[in-house]
Design a protein around this motif. Structure first.
Motif, PDB file in Angstrom:
ATOM      1  N   LEU A 265     -12.288  21.088  10.642  1.00  0.00           N
ATOM      2  CA  LEU A 265     -13.745  21.207  10.634  1.00  0.00           C
ATOM      3  C   LEU A 265     -14.367  19.956  11.226  1.00  0.00           C
ATOM      4  O   LEU A 265     -13.888  18.831  10.978  1.00  0.00           O
ATOM      5  CB  LEU A 265     -14.230  21.426   9.201  1.00  0.00           C
ATOM      6  CG  LEU A 265     -15.738  21.484   8.938  1.00  0.00           C
ATOM      7  CD1 LEU A 265     -16.036  22.463   7.806  1.00  0.00           C
ATOM      8  CD2 LEU A 265     -16.307  20.105   8.577  1.00  0.00           C
ATOM      9  N   ARG A 266     -15.454  20.155  11.977  1.00  0.00           N
ATOM     10  CA  ARG A 266     -16.222  19.031  12.512  1.00  0.00           C
ATOM     11  C   ARG A 266     -17.674  19.209  12.058  1.00  0.00           C
ATOM     12  O   ARG A 266     -18.247  20.292  12.130  1.00  0.00           O
ATOM     13  CB  ARG A 266     -16.155  19.016  14.043  1.00  0.00           C
ATOM     14  CG  ARG A 266     -17.115  18.054  14.734  1.00  0.00           C
ATOM     15  CD  ARG A 266     -16.734  16.595  14.485  1.00  0.00           C
ATOM     16  NE  ARG A 266     -17.663  15.682  15.151  1.00  0.00           N
ATOM     17  CZ  ARG A 266     -17.346  14.926  16.190  1.00  0.00           C
ATOM     18  NH1 ARG A 266     -16.123  14.975  16.705  1.00  0.00           N
ATOM     19  NH2 ARG A 266     -18.236  14.114  16.726  1.00  0.00           N
ATOM     20  N   SER A 267     -18.272  18.098  11.535  1.00  0.00           N
ATOM     21  CA  SER A 267     -19.657  18.134  11.069  1.00  0.00           C
ATOM     22  C   SER A 267     -20.439  16.991  11.689  1.00  0.00           C
ATOM     23  O   SER A 267     -19.900  15.899  11.914  1.00  0.00           O
ATOM     24  CB  SER A 267     -19.710  18.032   9.535  1.00  0.00           C
ATOM     25  OG  SER A 267     -21.051  17.985   9.089  1.00  0.00           O
ATOM     26  N   ASP A 268     -21.724  17.269  11.979  1.00  0.00           N
ATOM     27  CA  ASP A 268     -22.599  16.254  12.551  1.00  0.00           C
ATOM     28  C   ASP A 268     -24.009  16.477  11.998  1.00  0.00           C
ATOM     29  O   ASP A 268     -24.402  17.607  11.676  1.00  0.00           O
ATOM     30  CB  ASP A 268     -22.605  16.371  14.076  1.00  0.00           C
ATOM     31  CG  ASP A 268     -23.080  15.085  14.740  1.00  0.00           C
ATOM     32  OD1 ASP A 268     -23.336  14.120  13.992  1.00  0.00           O
ATOM     33  OD2 ASP A 268     -23.194  15.063  15.972  1.00  0.00           O
ATOM     34  N   VAL A 269     -24.785  15.391  11.855  1.00  0.00           N
ATOM     35  CA  VAL A 269     -26.141  15.467  11.314  1.00  0.00           C
ATOM     36  C   VAL A 269     -27.125  15.764  12.444  1.00  0.00           C
ATOM     37  O   VAL A 269     -27.067  15.141  13.514  1.00  0.00           O
ATOM     38  CB  VAL A 269     -26.521  14.161  10.594  1.00  0.00           C
ATOM     39  CG1 VAL A 269     -27.984  14.200  10.135  1.00  0.00           C
ATOM     40  CG2 VAL A 269     -25.596  13.941   9.399  1.00  0.00           C
ATOM     41  N   GLU A 270     -28.056  16.694  12.198  1.00  0.00           N
ATOM     42  CA  GLU A 270     -29.072  17.027  13.187  1.00  0.00           C
ATOM     43  C   GLU A 270     -30.031  15.850  13.404  1.00  0.00           C
ATOM     44  O   GLU A 270     -30.483  15.225  12.443  1.00  0.00           O
ATOM     45  CB  GLU A 270     -29.884  18.247  12.728  1.00  0.00           C
ATOM     46  CG  GLU A 270     -29.074  19.521  12.593  1.00  0.00           C
ATOM     47  CD  GLU A 270     -29.919  20.661  12.057  1.00  0.00           C
ATOM     48  OE1 GLU A 270     -31.015  20.379  11.503  1.00  0.00           O
ATOM     49  OE2 GLU A 270     -29.500  21.827  12.169  1.00  0.00           O
ATOM     50  N   ASP A 271     -30.315  15.540  14.662  1.00  0.00           N
ATOM     51  CA  ASP A 271     -31.308  14.527  15.028  1.00  0.00           C
ATOM     52  C   ASP A 271     -31.108  13.228  14.235  1.00  0.00           C
ATOM     53  O   ASP A 271     -32.034  12.655  13.659  1.00  0.00           O
ATOM     54  CB  ASP A 271     -32.726  15.057  14.811  1.00  0.00           C
ATOM     55  CG  ASP A 271     -33.771  14.153  15.485  1.00  0.00           C
ATOM     56  OD1 ASP A 271     -33.400  13.381  16.381  1.00  0.00           O
ATOM     57  OD2 ASP A 271     -34.942  14.207  15.057  1.00  0.00           O
ATOM     58  N   TYR A 272     -29.873  12.768  14.222  1.00  0.00           N
ATOM     59  CA  TYR A 272     -29.571  11.502  13.521  1.00  0.00           C
ATOM     60  C   TYR A 272     -30.331  10.348  14.152  1.00  0.00           C
ATOM     61  O   TYR A 272     -30.810   9.450  13.455  1.00  0.00           O
ATOM     62  CB  TYR A 272     -28.063  11.246  13.550  1.00  0.00           C
ATOM     63  CG  TYR A 272     -27.646   9.917  12.955  1.00  0.00           C
ATOM     64  CD1 TYR A 272     -27.613   9.740  11.576  1.00  0.00           C
ATOM     65  CD2 TYR A 272     -27.298   8.843  13.776  1.00  0.00           C
ATOM     66  CE1 TYR A 272     -27.238   8.526  11.026  1.00  0.00           C
ATOM     67  CE2 TYR A 272     -26.923   7.629  13.233  1.00  0.00           C
ATOM     68  CZ  TYR A 272     -26.894   7.470  11.866  1.00  0.00           C
ATOM     69  OH  TYR A 272     -26.526   6.262  11.326  1.00  0.00           O
TER      70      TYR A 272
END
Length: 632
Positions: free
Chosen positions: A458-465
């Motif tokens: 799984l890969r996760s990233d924060v929106e508009d960091y």
């Protein structure tokens, strides 16, 4: 180390110390700690108030017979101790000569570690009795013997009888048995309770200078009764008051003897340490020594032979077989009492406090530092404590525990190792994924070798960091990211996966999971749904930044292991599936979705709703990939 671990480790070490000190069948401090303190202290100054007259050479004569005259009586000493009537190694007329010569030197008392029991030549017996009576300060030994009553298995103590005429002429007589626990002599008694509270030889020697005052008492009480009154805890009778007013004994000595009956011997050194002189020199016309105000003890010392007939195993027994003679121990006990120098055990309560405090100190040292530092610091702590215990022992005669603390320090090392292992476990739980911990902690290499895993990546990233970073300071953002990633790590760990931090706001996660494990899929998928509901929340100075995350995941084979270069290694995931999960996470931006996965996993989602999103060209992928969007 945490206070909880310190308390736990200190409790364990303290319990071990208490068991060693109080629960073992032998007193380890008496049999191991006490000899250590004696040998560390070494020989000490012997008070000049006592002299031991050695009768050993007289007992082993190898010269021609020798005749001397005393009060018109011719006394003949025969080689090898062959005499007609004797008590010990010499004829009684020889003892009469010795006592008369010694009495002329004005000693405080003459104590014979010899018992006159059998009847001898009447003329010699009468001569010896007259000399003893004229001296007025002679104290005789009266031996004790034990008798076993086989009907009750009880042991009865009784005194052996003295020669009536000789015993009556003495100032006093008393026993001097020594307690052996189980074989070594460490203590002595001032009174012998089983045979009528009789004072022992050292106690009688202390009171010998009071002979003139004893003679003036209105009633003719026996010496032992008067001494008992003098040392009684209750208000003394008139006889005791008269003796107390004389002030012949130091107040500290009287207080010591009132306080207790059993005393630990404070030996001054090995055999011969107490002033020992050859008895042969007193058979001349005049005694060659000034014995004024000294107490003289007569007995056999045997300093040059291991075949000792009256010797005892002590802390100073030597490898050549030479032990302290009974007469030396009697003189040592007398000097200990006279100068209030008996050993004073520090007491059970203070010992308990020392052990408990040492337990927590050792636990803090052993578990709070690296072993390369904790062991030397433990040794330094023991050295400082031993120096303090030795100072108290040498200067104040206070006996503090030592061996117990050494044993506790040894126990502290494995306890500290366990605490350090627990601390290392907490560190690895924080910094190393659980699925990688066996590889990291057991490998002998400086890096974790990669291994292949089949499962979900799984890969996760924060929106508009970047937008969030523009609203608050870096420190506030750092705190918010830490809370966000910690929550994600806990969720992933509870479901059997591991998290790998990739950057400021992104992370990878992996779960070892095969397609033929349907029972585990719901747990992992539920975790993925919960992760999609996490949000980065940062507040500072009225500014609030809230950002949700995007997730892409796929199933297949990929590698897990360490990668990097000397000075900086990191744990990471590599492979086609890892790249696919990253591309799906990025695709969320274009599709306006939150969770994307390959359409091939649709049959494994169970009741989780999803929507087909068609096929898409993904960078790095061969051909279009059909994807589905999960609904959180």
């Amino acid at each position: 180390m945490s206070m909880q671990n310190t308390f736990f480790g200190g409790t364990i070490i303290g319990i071990v110390g208490l068991l060693i000190c109080f629960a073992l069948p032998i007193d380890v401090e008496e049999w191991l700690g006490l000899p250590l303190l004696f040998h560390l202290r070494g020989e000490t100054v012997v008070p000049p108030d006592a002299t031991v007259v050695d009768l050993d050479d007289l007992a082993d004569m190898d010269s021609a017979p020798r005749t001397m005259t005393i009060r018109g009586f011719e006394c003949t000493l025969v080689p090898d101790g062959r005499v007609r009537t004797f008590a010990g190694p010499l004829p009684r007329c020889a003892y009469a000569i010795l006592i008369e010569r010694l009495s002329a030197a004005n000693p405080r008392a003459i104590v014979l570690d010899i018992s006159f029991e059998r009847l001898g030549d009447p003329e010699e017996d009468r001569l010896l009795a007259d000399v003893i009576a004229d001296a007025g300060n002679v104290i005789l030994l009266r031996r004790m013997q034990s008798r076993l009553d086989r009907s009750s298995d009880l042991v009865f103590e009784q005194l052996r009888p003295l020669h009536p005429e000789i015993g009556a002429a003495a100032f006093a007589w008393g026993p001097f048995p020594l307690p052996k626990r189980p074989s070594r002599v460490n203590q002595f008694w001032t009174y012998i309770v089983p045979v009528g509270d009789l004072p022992t030889l050292p106690t009688l020697a202390l009171f010998a200078p009071l002979k003139e005052h004893l003679a003036t008492l209105e009633h003719a009480s026996p010496v032992e009764e008067i001494i008992g009154d003098y040392l009684a805890h209750a208000s003394p009778p008139s006889a005791s008051a008269q003796l107390s007013g004389h002030g012949a004994l130091p107040a500290e000595t009287v207080a010591l003897m009132k306080r207790q009956n059993s005393h630990y011997l404070n030996f001054y050194g090995p055999p011969g340490s107490v002033n020992v002189v050859d008895g042969a020199q007193f058979l001349g016309a005049q005694p060659p020594l000034d014995l004024s105000d000294k107490t003289v003890f007569l007995g056999q010392v045997h300093l040059d032979t291991y075949q000792q007939s009256d010797s005892f195993l002590t802390v100073y027994s030597q490898a050549n077989g030479i032990d302290l003679a009974g007469v030396e121990i009697a003189a040592t006990a007398y000097l200990n009492l006279l100068h209030n120098e008996t050993l004073k055990p520090i007491g059970a309560l203070i010992t308990l406090l020392i052990i408990v405090l040492a337990g927590f100190v050792f636990a803090a040292i052993a578990a709070g530092l690296h072993r390369m530092l904790s062991i030397p610091l433990l040794g330094l702590t023991l050295l400082v404590y031993t120096a303090g215990a030795l100072f108290l022992f040498a200067e104040e005669q206070i006996w503090a525990p030592t061996f117990t603390l050494y044993a506790m320090a040894l126990v502290a090392i494995p306890v500290g190792t366990a605490a350090q292992a627990d601390r290392l476990k907490k560190w690895t739980d924080r910094w190393v994924p659980k699925t990688m911990q066996p590889d990291v902690l057991t490998t002998t290499d400086t890096e974790a070798k990669p291994r292949e895993v089949v499962g979900i990546c799984l890969r996760s990233d924060v929106e508009d960091y970047s937008g969030a970073a523009n609203q608050v300071t870096g420190l506030a953002l750092h705190r918010g990211i830490d809370v966000y990633l910690s929550a994600a790590a806990d969720m992933i760990s509870e479901s059997g996966g591991a998290i790998y931090i990739k950057g400021d706001d992104s992370f990878l996660a992996e779960w070892p999971l095969r397609l033929d494990e349907p029972e585990r899929w719901p747990e992992v998928l539920d975790c993925i749904i919960q992760l999609s509901n996490l949000a980065l929340l940062v507040e500072e100075g009225g500014h609030e930044a809230v950002r949700r995350n995007r997730i892409g995941f796929a199933h297949g084979a990929f590698s897990v292991g360490g990668m990097g270069t000397e000075g900086h290694y990191t744990l990471n995931l590599q492979g086609h599936i890892v790249n696919l999960a990253a591309r799906l996470e990025t695709l969320n931006k274009d599709l306006g979705t939150r969770i994307l996965a390959p359409a091939s996993l649709a049959g494994y989602l169970g009741n989780i709703p999803f929507k087909e999103m068609g096929a898409h060209e993904l960078r790095g992928q061969i051909g279009p990939v059909a994807v589905i969007a999960l609904r959180p």
